[in-house]
Design a protein around this motif. Sequence first.
Motif, short mmCIF file in Angstrom:
data_model
loop_
_atom_site.label_atom_id
_atom_site.label_comp_id
_atom_site.label_asym_id
_atom_site.label_seq_id
_atom_site.Cartn_x
_atom_site.Cartn_y
_atom_site.Cartn_z
N VAL A 177 17.03 -38.06 -45.44
CA VAL A 177 16.90 -38.57 -46.81
C VAL A 177 18.20 -38.29 -47.54
N ARG A 178 18.72 -39.30 -48.23
CA ARG A 178 19.96 -39.16 -48.99
C ARG A 178 19.70 -39.48 -50.46
N LEU A 179 20.26 -38.67 -51.33
CA LEU A 179 20.15 -38.92 -52.76
C LEU A 179 21.31 -39.82 -53.20
N VAL A 180 21.02 -40.74 -54.11
CA VAL A 180 22.03 -41.69 -54.59
C VAL A 180 22.06 -41.65 -56.12
N GLY A 181 23.27 -41.53 -56.66
CA GLY A 181 23.43 -41.53 -58.11
C GLY A 181 23.31 -42.92 -58.70
N GLY A 182 22.83 -43.01 -59.91
CA GLY A 182 22.71 -44.30 -60.58
C GLY A 182 24.05 -45.00 -60.73
N ASP A 183 25.09 -44.25 -61.07
CA ASP A 183 26.42 -44.82 -61.23
C ASP A 183 26.91 -45.44 -59.93
N ALA A 184 26.62 -44.77 -58.81
CA ALA A 184 27.04 -45.29 -57.50
C ALA A 184 26.31 -46.59 -57.18
N GLY A 185 25.04 -46.68 -57.54
CA GLY A 185 24.27 -47.90 -57.31
C GLY A 185 24.82 -49.07 -58.12
N ILE A 186 25.13 -48.82 -59.38
CA ILE A 186 25.67 -49.87 -60.25
C ILE A 186 27.05 -50.31 -59.75
N ARG A 187 27.89 -49.34 -59.43
CA ARG A 187 29.25 -49.65 -58.94
C ARG A 187 29.20 -50.46 -57.65
N THR A 188 28.32 -50.07 -56.74
CA THR A 188 28.22 -50.77 -55.45
C THR A 188 27.73 -52.20 -55.62
N ALA A 189 26.76 -52.40 -56.52
CA ALA A 189 26.26 -53.76 -56.77
C ALA A 189 27.39 -54.65 -57.30
N LEU A 190 28.20 -54.12 -58.18
CA LEU A 190 29.33 -54.90 -58.72
C LEU A 190 30.35 -55.20 -57.64
N GLU A 191 30.63 -54.21 -56.79
CA GLU A 191 31.61 -54.42 -55.70
C GLU A 191 31.11 -55.46 -54.71
N LEU A 192 29.83 -55.44 -54.40
CA LEU A 192 29.26 -56.43 -53.48
C LEU A 192 29.40 -57.84 -54.05
N ALA A 193 29.16 -57.97 -55.35
CA ALA A 193 29.27 -59.28 -55.98
C ALA A 193 30.71 -59.77 -56.00
N ARG A 194 31.62 -58.90 -56.39
CA ARG A 194 33.02 -59.31 -56.56
C ARG A 194 33.78 -59.47 -55.25
N GLN A 195 33.48 -58.59 -54.29
CA GLN A 195 34.27 -58.57 -53.05
C GLN A 195 33.61 -59.32 -51.90
N GLU A 196 32.26 -59.38 -51.89
CA GLU A 196 31.56 -59.99 -50.76
C GLU A 196 30.76 -61.23 -51.14
N GLY A 197 30.66 -61.50 -52.45
CA GLY A 197 29.88 -62.66 -52.88
C GLY A 197 28.38 -62.46 -52.74
N ILE A 198 27.96 -61.19 -52.66
CA ILE A 198 26.53 -60.88 -52.54
C ILE A 198 26.02 -60.45 -53.91
N PHE A 199 25.17 -61.27 -54.52
CA PHE A 199 24.65 -61.00 -55.86
C PHE A 199 23.30 -60.30 -55.71
N CYS A 200 23.30 -59.01 -55.92
CA CYS A 200 22.06 -58.25 -55.71
C CYS A 200 21.88 -57.22 -56.83
N GLY A 201 20.71 -56.63 -56.84
CA GLY A 201 20.43 -55.60 -57.82
C GLY A 201 21.00 -54.26 -57.38
N ILE A 202 20.90 -53.26 -58.26
CA ILE A 202 21.50 -51.96 -57.95
C ILE A 202 20.68 -51.15 -56.95
N SER A 203 19.46 -51.56 -56.69
CA SER A 203 18.67 -50.84 -55.69
C SER A 203 19.06 -51.28 -54.29
#
Length: 203
Positions: A177-203
């Motif tokens: 089990v790994r804990l994930v910070g909210g900021d990391a989830g938001i940042r990753t969602a933005l990176e996926l959208a901008r860099q990979e074209g994957i539009f997803c939620g922060i979960s």
Amino acid sequence: YTFVAVMVAGCSVERRKIMRMLGAKVIVTPAPLGGTGMVQKAEELAAEHGWFLARQFETDANAAFHEKTTGPEILEAFSGKRLDYWVTGYGTGGTFTGAGRAIKRARPGVKIVLSEPEKAPMVTSGIRQERKEVLGAFGAPAAKHEKWTPHPIQGWAPNFIPLVAEKGLEDKIHDEVRLVGGDAGIRTALELARQEGIFCGIS
């Protein structure tokens, strides 16, 4: 059939709009009551009107569906390829438990990592969820889990550990089990959208 969705106020406005666009009636419960308040309202409405209560947090059908669909879809996508890790969170626990079973059965060497928010380390705490019987079935949350606090990762970790997720934990589907910070989830969602074209939620 008429569909009534009960959502806690912490759910996004976009989610409510999509449900209404699809024809659902959406009832919003106060944010301070969290996921347990949302579930309790659904239980009350079902008892009052004789409505079918989906019990998505407790029914075995939830995980069974993902075991027959989501899990095999992931395996098919990796046919002939390496699949070392599968990382997932939990909302109802259906994807974790059901898809996890299918993946482990087909490829036992895959490491399954279950994630939960840093601000809601319920599984990590090892403290069991208190449960109750509702309309003749046992398993609904009796109270908010003591280790839950509000977090920004919508769709993950309501303020209780769902029975569906607990069954996956008891079956030891996960390797860690790994804990994930909210900021990391938001940042990753933005990176996926901008860099990979994957539009997803922060979960």
